[in-house]
Design a protein around this motif. Structure first.
Motif, PDB file in Angstrom:
ATOM      1  N   GLU A  44      44.321  38.071  44.225  1.00 40.21           N
ATOM      2  CA  GLU A  44      43.578  36.891  44.658  1.00 40.21           C
ATOM      3  C   GLU A  44      42.074  37.158  44.706  1.00 40.21           C
ATOM      4  OE1 GLU A  44      46.370  34.601  47.788  1.00 40.21           O
ATOM      5  OE2 GLU A  44      46.215  36.754  48.088  1.00 40.21           O
ATOM      6  N   ASN A  45      41.696  38.344  45.190  1.00 39.34           N
ATOM      7  CA  ASN A  45      40.272  38.670  45.282  1.00 39.34           C
ATOM      8  C   ASN A  45      39.633  38.809  43.911  1.00 39.34           C
ATOM      9  OD1 ASN A  45      39.357  38.970  48.137  1.00 39.34           O
ATOM     10  ND2 ASN A  45      41.110  40.349  48.248  1.00 39.34           N
ATOM     11  N   ILE A  46      40.310  39.459  42.976  1.00 40.34           N
ATOM     12  CA  ILE A  46      39.767  39.636  41.636  1.00 40.34           C
ATOM     13  C   ILE A  46      39.695  38.294  40.911  1.00 40.34           C
ATOM     14  CG2 ILE A  46      40.215  40.659  39.372  1.00 40.34           C
ATOM     15  CD1 ILE A  46      41.390  43.082  40.879  1.00 40.34           C
ATOM     16  N   ALA A  47      40.755  37.508  41.024  1.00 34.19           N
ATOM     17  CA  ALA A  47      40.758  36.186  40.380  1.00 34.19           C
ATOM     18  C   ALA A  47      39.631  35.322  40.923  1.00 34.19           C
ATOM     19  CB  ALA A  47      42.106  35.502  40.588  1.00 34.19           C
ATOM     20  N   SER A  48      39.452  35.318  42.228  1.00 33.71           N
ATOM     21  CA  SER A  48      38.406  34.510  42.847  1.00 33.71           C
ATOM     22  C   SER A  48      37.024  34.972  42.396  1.00 33.71           C
ATOM     23  CB  SER A  48      38.515  34.595  44.373  1.00 33.71           C
ATOM     24  OG  SER A  48      37.447  33.910  44.994  1.00 33.71           O
ATOM     25  N   ARG A  49      36.840  36.279  42.292  1.00 33.52           N
ATOM     26  CA  ARG A  49      35.534  36.822  41.907  1.00 33.52           C
ATOM     27  C   ARG A  49      35.161  36.395  40.482  1.00 33.52           C
ATOM     28  NH1 ARG A  49      32.265  39.471  38.127  1.00 33.52           N
ATOM     29  NH2 ARG A  49      30.612  40.549  39.257  1.00 33.52           N
TER      30      ARG A  49
END
Length: 356
Positions: free
Chosen positions: A205-210
């Protein structure tokens, strides 16, 4: 891109922006022929011929044809590519010309004004993405069967799987550049808690959001969301008490998380392990089961935005470096013969061999 939901899927945030068109210009040499076929995995037949191909060092053409038909058609800007996975994906990216084309060449083009993010330590994960650290790291609940396994904290399980990618701003705010760019992102699991922020509990989720926030913020100009190449399974099999069904749920979670961040997803299957030793959890049978799980997901989807490249069959009879990894010439051929023709734009193709 739509995937069946699962009651076991956990996500702290699911809002994404709609898909946009992505540029892709295809140029390829002459390759040996091989037919797309239905793969018999784990004693179950799935009709995967519409979204899947089988690749081997001497059989590239079927996958060239599949991706030529399924990858988005070109617009005004060259494609951006992300390769996300474990050490096998890292070797693909670094041994072939992918790093040269997607990182080294754009860095030499001053007009692109790119900045490079390179992970310097296995426990500096948030830093490489410019993400704030969570005050307290917490593991995922056991019932979610997520990583990490070895490092009980915000660190890569995979030593040496250092994330390396570019951010390149739009030129003059109104046009894009002639060169593709992208990178390798260390993501060993289909679901894990290696990267946590106050906003999200999982790396995915963090990588996708970034990347959605940084790469997709000017789609009115660039018009391309990235093409994302994923692989997972070699580390997931090490999670305590994981089942094929749990792995399948986590792959669904991964695909759902990135479905609106990537223009197209290419799922690169795992290679077969060297042999069936009781020393290793990665056995031929267990990894075949994991491959079958991914194909079940894709067989149930009506989306045209994900493709599957089977390398398991060809790897069974090819040289290995160790139990998991293939010889360098495997990764070199996979990167240069299959992906480079799609990554590069025509103006660059003649110069690849001479300038990189």
């Amino acid at each position: 891109m739509t995937f069946l939901s699962s009651t076991d899927m956990q996500s702290s945030k699911t809002s994404h922006r709609p898909l946009a068109a992505i540029a892709l210009i295809i140029a390829c040499a002459i390759f040996s022929m091989s037919n797309i076929h239905i793969i018999d995995i784990s004693k179950n037949n799935y009709d995967v011929s519409n979204f899947s191909c089988s690749w081997g060092p001497n059989s590239t053409q079927s996958c060239i044809e599949l991706l030529s038909n399924r990858l988005p058609r070109p617009h005004s800007c060259p494609p951006r590519w992300l390769f996300l996975g474990d050490s096998t994906m890292k070797r693909l990216f670094f041994v072939s010309k992918l790093r040269d084309v997607l990182i080294e060449l754009p860095l030499r083009l001053e007009q692109m004004n790119c900045t490079r993010s390179f992970q310097t330590h296995r426990c500096k994960l948030n830093e490489v993405f410019g993400l704030p650290q969570r005050d307290q790291w917490i593991p995922l609940p056991p019932e979610e069967f997520g990583g990490p396994v070895v490092m009980r904290g915000p660190c890569n399980d995979c030593f040496g799987c250092n994330t390396d990618f570019l951010d390149c701003p739009i030129g003059n705010g109104s046009s894009c550049y002639d060169a593709s760019y992208g990178g390798y992102v260390s993501m060993e699991f289909a679901k894990d808690a290696e990267i946590q922020t106050e906003e999200y509990n999982t790396s995915q989720e963090n990588i996708a959001s970034r990347f959605d926030r940084v790469w997709n913020k000017r789609l009115d100009v660039w018009k391309n969301k990235p093409i994302c190449v994923f692989s997972a399974g070699n580390h997931d099999i090490l999670v305590e008490n994981i089942t094929t069904a749990a792995y399948e749920n986590n792959v669904r979670f991964l695909l759902k998380t990135f479905q609106n961040v990537c223009e197209h997803i290419v799922w690169l299957g795992n290679t077969a392990p060297l042999r069936d030793d009781t020393e290793y959890k990665q056995t031929v049978e267990s990894m075949r089961d994991f491959e079958a799980a991914v194909q079940r997901i894709l067989s149930s989807s009506t989306s045209d935005d994900i493709s599957y490249v089977n390398v398991f069959d060809a790897s069974m009879s090819y040289f290995h470096n160790d139990h998991i990894h293939m010889r360098d010439d495997w990764y070199r051929s996979l990167g240069n013969d299959l992906f480079i023709p799609f990554v590069t734009v025509p103006a660059m193709i003649n110069g690849i061999n001479g300038t990189l």
